[in-house]
Design a protein around this motif. Structure first.
Motif, PDB file in Angstrom:
ATOM      1  N   THR A  29     -33.517  52.833  52.939  1.00  0.00           N
ATOM      2  CA  THR A  29     -33.204  51.931  51.772  1.00  0.00           C
ATOM      3  C   THR A  29     -33.058  52.563  50.440  1.00  0.00           C
ATOM      4  N   GLY A  30     -32.904  51.933  49.369  1.00  0.00           N
ATOM      5  CA  GLY A  30     -32.529  52.505  48.083  1.00  0.00           C
ATOM      6  C   GLY A  30     -33.514  53.391  47.515  1.00  0.00           C
ATOM      7  N   ALA A  31     -34.776  53.645  48.212  1.00  0.00           N
ATOM      8  CA  ALA A  31     -35.592  54.629  47.721  1.00  0.00           C
ATOM      9  C   ALA A  31     -35.101  55.859  48.321  1.00  0.00           C
ATOM     10  N   THR A  75     -37.186  49.119  41.077  1.00  0.00           N
ATOM     11  CA  THR A  75     -38.393  49.000  40.574  1.00  0.00           C
ATOM     12  C   THR A  75     -38.912  50.185  39.849  1.00  0.00           C
ATOM     13  N   ASN A  76     -39.139  50.324  38.820  1.00  0.00           N
ATOM     14  CA  ASN A  76     -39.633  51.563  38.380  1.00  0.00           C
ATOM     15  C   ASN A  76     -38.948  52.826  38.588  1.00  0.00           C
ATOM     16  N   ASN A  77     -37.518  52.553  38.386  1.00  0.00           N
ATOM     17  CA  ASN A  77     -36.344  53.428  38.601  1.00  0.00           C
ATOM     18  C   ASN A  77     -36.519  54.033  40.012  1.00  0.00           C
ATOM     19  N   GLU A  78     -36.957  53.257  40.847  1.00  0.00           N
ATOM     20  CA  GLU A  78     -36.836  53.616  42.474  1.00  0.00           C
ATOM     21  C   GLU A  78     -37.012  52.307  43.213  1.00  0.00           C
ATOM     22  N   ASP A  79     -36.917  52.394  44.455  1.00  0.00           N
ATOM     23  CA  ASP A  79     -36.953  51.240  45.255  1.00  0.00           C
ATOM     24  C   ASP A  79     -35.897  50.346  45.021  1.00  0.00           C
ATOM     25  N   ASP A 117      -8.773  47.466  29.578  1.00  0.00           N
ATOM     26  CA  ASP A 117      -7.653  47.174  30.201  1.00  0.00           C
ATOM     27  C   ASP A 117      -7.196  48.139  31.219  1.00  0.00           C
ATOM     28  N   ASP A 118      -8.188  48.916  31.775  1.00  0.00           N
ATOM     29  CA  ASP A 118      -8.146  50.027  32.596  1.00  0.00           C
ATOM     30  C   ASP A 118      -8.421  49.341  33.922  1.00  0.00           C
ATOM     31  N   ALA A 119      -7.877  50.059  34.877  1.00  0.00           N
ATOM     32  CA  ALA A 119      -8.084  49.795  36.255  1.00  0.00           C
ATOM     33  C   ALA A 119      -9.543  50.097  36.976  1.00  0.00           C
ATOM     34  N   CYS A 120     -10.190  49.197  37.530  1.00  0.00           N
ATOM     35  CA  CYS A 120     -11.580  49.296  37.988  1.00  0.00           C
ATOM     36  C   CYS A 120     -11.545  48.763  39.413  1.00  0.00           C
ATOM     37  N   VAL A 121     -12.245  49.419  40.253  1.00  0.00           N
ATOM     38  CA  VAL A 121     -12.629  48.614  41.728  1.00  0.00           C
ATOM     39  C   VAL A 121     -14.021  49.184  41.847  1.00  0.00           C
ATOM     40  N   GLU A 122     -14.647  48.146  42.793  1.00  0.00           N
ATOM     41  CA  GLU A 122     -15.919  48.148  43.158  1.00  0.00           C
ATOM     42  C   GLU A 122     -16.366  47.799  44.559  1.00  0.00           C
ATOM     43  N   MET A 123     -17.511  48.278  44.886  1.00  0.00           N
ATOM     44  CA  MET A 123     -18.036  47.676  46.373  1.00  0.00           C
ATOM     45  C   MET A 123     -19.563  47.867  46.407  1.00  0.00           C
ATOM     46  N   ASP A 124     -20.138  46.650  46.802  1.00  0.00           N
ATOM     47  CA  ASP A 124     -21.654  46.760  46.780  1.00  0.00           C
ATOM     48  C   ASP A 124     -22.062  46.974  48.251  1.00  0.00           C
ATOM     49  N   LEU A 125     -23.196  47.305  48.426  1.00  0.00           N
ATOM     50  CA  LEU A 125     -23.822  47.553  49.725  1.00  0.00           C
ATOM     51  C   LEU A 125     -25.509  47.217  49.326  1.00  0.00           C
ATOM     52  N   ASP A 126     -25.856  46.219  50.087  1.00  0.00           N
ATOM     53  CA  ASP A 126     -27.445  45.509  50.205  1.00  0.00           C
ATOM     54  C   ASP A 126     -28.285  46.315  51.218  1.00  0.00           C
ATOM     55  N   MET A 127     -29.177  47.024  50.319  1.00  0.00           N
ATOM     56  CA  MET A 127     -30.065  47.919  51.133  1.00  0.00           C
ATOM     57  C   MET A 127     -31.427  47.257  51.189  1.00  0.00           C
ATOM     58  N   ALA A 133     -28.430  55.321  59.198  1.00  0.00           N
ATOM     59  CA  ALA A 133     -27.649  56.430  58.587  1.00  0.00           C
ATOM     60  C   ALA A 133     -26.323  56.463  59.029  1.00  0.00           C
ATOM     61  N   GLU A 134     -25.958  55.940  60.169  1.00  0.00           N
ATOM     62  CA  GLU A 134     -24.581  55.626  60.709  1.00  0.00           C
ATOM     63  C   GLU A 134     -23.883  54.549  59.857  1.00  0.00           C
ATOM     64  N   TYR A 135     -24.663  53.466  59.644  1.00  0.00           N
ATOM     65  CA  TYR A 135     -23.933  52.483  58.690  1.00  0.00           C
ATOM     66  C   TYR A 135     -23.751  52.824  57.356  1.00  0.00           C
ATOM     67  N   LEU A 136     -24.839  53.504  56.701  1.00  0.00           N
ATOM     68  CA  LEU A 136     -24.491  54.317  55.501  1.00  0.00           C
ATOM     69  C   LEU A 136     -23.260  55.033  55.327  1.00  0.00           C
ATOM     70  N   ASP A 137     -23.172  55.793  56.526  1.00  0.00           N
ATOM     71  CA  ASP A 137     -21.755  56.724  56.605  1.00  0.00           C
ATOM     72  C   ASP A 137     -20.605  56.004  56.867  1.00  0.00           C
ATOM     73  N   SER A 138     -20.823  54.989  57.497  1.00  0.00           N
ATOM     74  CA  SER A 138     -19.582  53.811  57.952  1.00  0.00           C
ATOM     75  C   SER A 138     -19.128  53.308  56.458  1.00  0.00           C
ATOM     76  N   GLN A 139     -20.085  53.162  55.156  1.00  0.00           N
ATOM     77  CA  GLN A 139     -19.696  52.545  54.188  1.00  0.00           C
ATOM     78  C   GLN A 139     -19.274  53.503  53.241  1.00  0.00           C
ATOM     79  N   PHE A 140     -19.646  54.774  53.154  1.00  0.00           N
ATOM     80  CA  PHE A 140     -18.968  55.804  52.443  1.00  0.00           C
ATOM     81  C   PHE A 140     -17.435  56.079  53.202  1.00  0.00           C
ATOM     82  N   SER A 141     -17.394  55.728  54.130  1.00  0.00           N
ATOM     83  CA  SER A 141     -16.373  56.182  54.795  1.00  0.00           C
ATOM     84  C   SER A 141     -15.214  54.890  54.477  1.00  0.00           C
TER      85      SER A 141
END
Length: 157
Positions: A29-31, A75-79, A117-127, A133-141
């Motif tokens: 998770t995000g924690a 929540t409280n800078n974690e979780d 006016d700078d170029a930006c790109v984003e991607m989100d991952l719901d945790m 761990a395999e899915y997280l690695d696939s998201q970094f890939s």
């Protein structure tokens, strides 16, 4: 008849065992900031820092391109509930047509032009429910691919 029943029971037991082992898999998770940092390090240098609000942040580098992963809805800078992968190029000012072309032809990320006016790109991952761990690695890939393709798309050398 007894043979069929025996085969059915064995098949059911195998299915239950496979289901139990799949559900027993550890979910991140995000924690789990250290595990997320280690996943980032699988693609290049990465350090864990904190955002101005105290929430975690990863600053990484893939093939010489610096990016950030912001931990969001914490929540409280974690979780934290989700991750926001972010890349912004200072002084690369694509046209709206170039950004629209990216968004029209690419999946899994969104590009935009920021207030400078700078170029930006984003991607989100719901945790929220956790990921393997395999899915997280696939998201970094996937992020590494997005980062390289976007850099090329906007003319970063």
């Amino acid at each position: 008849m007894r043979m069929k029943l025996s085969s059915m029971i064995a098949g059911t037991a195998l299915a239950l065992t496979l289901t139990a082992s799949a559900s027993a898999q550890t979910l991140l998770t995000g924690a789990d900031t250290n595990e997320i940092l280690n996943a980032a390090r699988g693609y290049g240098a990465a350090t864990l820092t904190t955002q101005s609000n105290g929430d975690p942040q990863i600053t990484g580098k893939i093939e010489g391109i610096t990016y950030q992963v912001y931990f969001r809805n914490c929540t409280n800078n974690e979780d934290c509930e989700d991750l926001n992968f972010y890349l912004g190029f200072l002084d690369i000012k694509p046209t709206l047509e170039e950004i629209n072309d990216w968004n029209y032809n690419k999946r899994f990320s969104r590009a935009y032009i920021d207030q400078d006016d700078d170029a930006c790109v984003e991607m989100d991952l719901d945790m929220v429910e956790g990921v393997t761990a395999e899915y997280l690695d696939s998201q970094f890939s996937l992020w590494a691919m997005v980062l390289k393709q976007f850099a090329e798309h906007v003319g970063y050398n």
